[in-house]
Design a protein around this motif. Structure first.
Motif, PDB file in Angstrom:
ATOM      1  N   GLY A  96       0.765  -1.237   0.000  1.00 31.74           N
ATOM      2  CA  GLY A  96       0.000   0.000   0.000  1.00 31.74           C
ATOM      3  C   GLY A  96       0.796   1.287   0.000  1.00 31.74           C
ATOM      4  N   VAL A  97       2.042   1.260  -0.493  1.00 26.23           N
ATOM      5  CA  VAL A  97       2.785   2.522  -0.555  1.00 26.23           C
ATOM      6  C   VAL A  97       2.105   3.464  -1.551  1.00 26.23           C
ATOM      7  N   ASN A  98       2.110   4.743  -1.219  1.00 24.58           N
ATOM      8  CA  ASN A  98       1.601   5.767  -2.134  1.00 24.58           C
ATOM      9  C   ASN A  98       2.695   6.273  -3.062  1.00 24.58           C
ATOM     10  N   VAL A  99       3.918   6.206  -2.539  1.00 27.48           N
ATOM     11  CA  VAL A  99       5.066   6.733  -3.272  1.00 27.48           C
ATOM     12  C   VAL A  99       6.196   5.716  -3.220  1.00 27.48           C
ATOM     13  N   LEU A 100       6.853   5.530  -4.367  1.00 24.87           N
ATOM     14  CA  LEU A 100       8.003   4.637  -4.440  1.00 24.87           C
ATOM     15  C   LEU A 100       9.213   5.449  -4.888  1.00 24.87           C
ATOM     16  N   VAL A 101      10.252   5.416  -4.073  1.00 26.41           N
ATOM     17  CA  VAL A 101      11.504   6.112  -4.367  1.00 26.41           C
ATOM     18  C   VAL A 101      12.551   5.053  -4.675  1.00 26.41           C
ATOM     19  N   ILE A 102      13.184   5.129  -5.850  1.00 29.88           N
ATOM     20  CA  ILE A 102      14.137   4.080  -6.200  1.00 29.88           C
ATOM     21  C   ILE A 102      15.500   4.649  -6.612  1.00 29.88           C
ATOM     22  N   VAL A 103      16.534   3.853  -6.302  1.00 28.38           N
ATOM     23  CA  VAL A 103      17.862   4.054  -6.889  1.00 28.38           C
ATOM     24  C   VAL A 103      18.072   2.835  -7.775  1.00 28.38           C
ATOM     25  N   ASN A 104      17.903   3.008  -9.081  1.00 25.46           N
ATOM     26  CA  ASN A 104      17.898   1.836  -9.954  1.00 25.46           C
ATOM     27  C   ASN A 104      19.250   1.133 -10.013  1.00 25.46           C
ATOM     28  N   LEU A 105      19.199  -0.167 -10.315  1.00 22.70           N
ATOM     29  CA  LEU A 105      20.414  -0.942 -10.575  1.00 22.70           C
ATOM     30  C   LEU A 105      20.824  -0.818 -12.031  1.00 22.70           C
ATOM     31  N   ASP A 106      19.836  -0.638 -12.876  1.00 24.06           N
ATOM     32  CA  ASP A 106      20.048  -0.303 -14.289  1.00 24.06           C
ATOM     33  C   ASP A 106      18.729   0.248 -14.798  1.00 24.06           C
ATOM     34  N   SER A 107      18.759   0.886 -15.946  1.00 25.97           N
ATOM     35  CA  SER A 107      17.535   1.542 -16.433  1.00 25.97           C
ATOM     36  C   SER A 107      16.452   0.557 -16.821  1.00 25.97           C
ATOM     37  N   GLY A 108      16.838  -0.633 -17.303  1.00 26.76           N
ATOM     38  CA  GLY A 108      15.831  -1.629 -17.691  1.00 26.76           C
ATOM     39  C   GLY A 108      15.007  -2.084 -16.506  1.00 26.76           C
ATOM     40  N   THR A 109      15.681  -2.500 -15.440  1.00 24.46           N
ATOM     41  CA  THR A 109      14.994  -2.936 -14.224  1.00 24.46           C
ATOM     42  C   THR A 109      14.213  -1.776 -13.600  1.00 24.46           C
ATOM     43  N   GLY A 110      14.844  -0.619 -13.566  1.00 23.36           N
ATOM     44  CA  GLY A 110      14.187   0.554 -12.990  1.00 23.36           C
ATOM     45  C   GLY A 110      12.914   0.915 -13.726  1.00 23.36           C
ATOM     46  N   LYS A 111      12.977   0.885 -15.059  1.00 22.90           N
ATOM     47  CA  LYS A 111      11.798   1.226 -15.868  1.00 22.90           C
ATOM     48  C   LYS A 111      10.648   0.261 -15.596  1.00 22.90           C
ATOM     49  N   ALA A 112      10.954  -1.033 -15.506  1.00 22.19           N
ATOM     50  CA  ALA A 112       9.909  -2.030 -15.256  1.00 22.19           C
ATOM     51  C   ALA A 112       9.200  -1.754 -13.933  1.00 22.19           C
ATOM     52  N   VAL A 113       9.981  -1.401 -12.924  1.00 21.20           N
ATOM     53  CA  VAL A 113       9.413  -1.114 -11.597  1.00 21.20           C
ATOM     54  C   VAL A 113       8.590   0.173 -11.617  1.00 21.20           C
ATOM     55  N   LEU A 114       9.143   1.215 -12.236  1.00 19.15           N
ATOM     56  CA  LEU A 114       8.435   2.496 -12.290  1.00 19.15           C
ATOM     57  C   LEU A 114       7.124   2.376 -13.066  1.00 19.15           C
ATOM     58  N   ASP A 115       7.165   1.665 -14.176  1.00 20.21           N
ATOM     59  CA  ASP A 115       5.951   1.506 -14.986  1.00 20.21           C
ATOM     60  C   ASP A 115       4.881   0.726 -14.240  1.00 20.21           C
ATOM     61  N   LYS A 116       5.297  -0.292 -13.499  1.00 19.37           N
ATOM     62  CA  LYS A 116       4.335  -1.079 -12.725  1.00 19.37           C
ATOM     63  C   LYS A 116       3.704  -0.213 -11.626  1.00 19.37           C
ATOM     64  N   ALA A 117       4.550   0.584 -10.970  1.00 19.60           N
ATOM     65  CA  ALA A 117       4.034   1.473  -9.927  1.00 19.60           C
ATOM     66  C   ALA A 117       3.042   2.471 -10.510  1.00 19.60           C
ATOM     67  N   LYS A 118       3.390   3.044 -11.643  1.00 20.84           N
ATOM     68  CA  LYS A 118       2.502   4.011 -12.291  1.00 20.84           C
ATOM     69  C   LYS A 118       1.156   3.383 -12.621  1.00 20.84           C
ATOM     70  N   ALA A 119       1.182   2.154 -13.118  1.00 25.62           N
ATOM     71  CA  ALA A 119      -0.057   1.454 -13.477  1.00 25.62           C
ATOM     72  C   ALA A 119      -0.939   1.212 -12.250  1.00 25.62           C
ATOM     73  N   GLN A 120      -0.305   1.138 -11.070  1.00 23.81           N
ATOM     74  CA  GLN A 120      -1.042   0.911  -9.826  1.00 23.81           C
ATOM     75  C   GLN A 120      -1.390   2.224  -9.115  1.00 23.81           C
ATOM     76  N   GLY A 121      -1.107   3.344  -9.771  1.00 23.60           N
ATOM     77  CA  GLY A 121      -1.433   4.636  -9.176  1.00 23.60           C
ATOM     78  C   GLY A 121      -0.471   5.090  -8.100  1.00 23.60           C
ATOM     79  N   VAL A 122       0.731   4.521  -8.104  1.00 24.85           N
ATOM     80  CA  VAL A 122       1.742   4.873  -7.111  1.00 24.85           C
ATOM     81  C   VAL A 122       2.682   5.927  -7.706  1.00 24.85           C
ATOM     82  N   ALA A 123       2.858   7.032  -7.002  1.00 24.77           N
ATOM     83  CA  ALA A 123       3.757   8.087  -7.465  1.00 24.77           C
ATOM     84  C   ALA A 123       5.210   7.623  -7.332  1.00 24.77           C
ATOM     85  N   THR A 124       6.090   8.151  -8.175  1.00 22.76           N
ATOM     86  CA  THR A 124       7.464   7.660  -8.189  1.00 22.76           C
ATOM     87  C   THR A 124       8.493   8.785  -8.261  1.00 22.76           C
TER      88      THR A 124
END
Length: 365
Positions: A96-124
């Protein structure tokens, strides 16, 4: 220019935190975002191997800021594991996080996580590293091209002080999957390339270190040194890589003779500078970075947005990302006190028995 940028972004952070306090009830719990969902912030740090800063600085600074704002939070470290990074993100979103703050390991993995969060209405928020092609709503970091420029200028200063003539310079770059490493290199190559072209310096071995791995860095630099034992300067992208190079030079009885740069102002890096084995490091006031990121995260968790007054371009995603960029500082032996005075490292941590006399000589208080 750099001081102005630092003060401006610090002012942004203060304004954001002020707004956040206003949004909190008298009980200390933050007002919820649209829909009444209780504010909760998730943070994923990358590892503890490439640099100690993530656990010794970023984690406690972020935790303190979230506690002060009265929001729930969850800070976890992926320890360099891309699968774990995605699993942690999934768990945080489910929790149930509203916001996800990430330090990516690489852009591919980071993008997958950010896109999933966005789809769930989670700010990033992208923290410290920009995710190329990602969808983060904000980016909080330092001016990383300026970091590299300070490293290049620092190496040039130290080579001049050594009286080096047409020195062979080796470059030990950061991870090829980290956009920050690309920005650092753009900064220091902007200083070094003209010197190579003019014949002032000789370009030596130039190699990136996968995942900022210090063990691999030592192996890579061992190979560099074997190919060019006349190396006279090393542009190492951070303190961990610098220490790896120093270990090789020490084995060949050349530590202290070859100027080496660094980054992060770690205790080890500062001690190497005191000992004369490292030329300089770049200090990034992580507390200011953590405070700026936490202020934005608390705002987003409360359903609010803020203007940063700056953007950075994501060339892969073809978009400008609202950004807070802080100014770095070059640190040599004569201004290590700046780092101690800021509380980033303590005198007790730095001035252990082996370094006590060196600390006194350097004016460490």
């Amino acid at each position: 220019m750099r001081k102005g940028l630092l003060f401006a972004t610090a002012a942004v952070s203060a304004a954001l935190l002020s707004t956040t306090v206003t949004a909190c009830g008298s009980s200390g719990s933050a007002a919820g975002p649209a829909g009444g969902k209780k504010p909760k912030i998730g943070v994923i740090l990358p590892d503890s191997k490439s640099s100690v800063r993530w656990e010794t600085a970023d984690r406690p600074y972020l935790a303190a800021a979230f506690k002060a704002a009265g929001v729930d939070y969850d800070i976890q470290n992926a320890e360099g594991d891309k699968q774990a990074f995605q699993t942690i993100a999934d768990q945080m979103i489910t929790s149930g996080v509203n916001v996800l703050v990430i330090v990516n390991l690489d852009s591919g993995t980071g993008k997958a996580v950010l896109d999933k969060a966005k789809a769930q209405g989670v700010a990033t928020i992208d923290y410290d590293r920009l995710t190329l092609g990602g969808s983060a709503q904000y980016y909080v970091s330092f001016d990383n091209t300026q970091v590299g420029k300070l490293q290049g200028e620092g190496l040039a200063k130290c080579l001049t002080e050594k009286g080096a003539k047409n020195p062979v310079v080796a470059e030990l770059n950061g991870s090829p999957t980290d956009n920050n490493a690309t920005l650092f290199a753009a900064g220091y190559n902007g200083v070094l390339d003209p010197k190579y072209a003019a014949g002032e310096y000789t370009k030596g071995p130039d190699q990136s270190v996968p995942d900022w791995d210090n063990g691999q860095a030592q192996t890579i630099f061992e190979q560099m040194y074997t190919s060019r034992p006349d190396v006279a300067g090393v542009l190492a992208a951070n303190d961990g890589l610098a220490n790896a190079a120093i270990a090789v030079l020490r084995k060949n009885h050349r530590n202290g003779q070859v100027p080496i740069t660094g980054q992060d102002a770690t205790v080890q890096g500062l001690q190497n500078i005191l000992a004369g084995d490292q030329c300089m490091t770049v200090y990034k006031a992580v507390k200011k970075e953590a405070d700026a990121a936490s202020a934005l995260a608390v705002e987003l968790a409360g359903g609010k947005k803020s203007q940063t007054g700056a953007t950075v371009n994501d060339p892969t995603g073809k978009r400008d990302v609202p950004a807070v960029l802080l100014a770095p500082e070059a640190v040599f032996k004569d201004n290590i006190q700046d780092v101690v005075g800021d509380g980033y490292v303590t005198k007790a941590q730095l001035c252990t028995a082996a370094f006590e006399a060196l600390c006194t000589k350097a004016g460490i208080k």
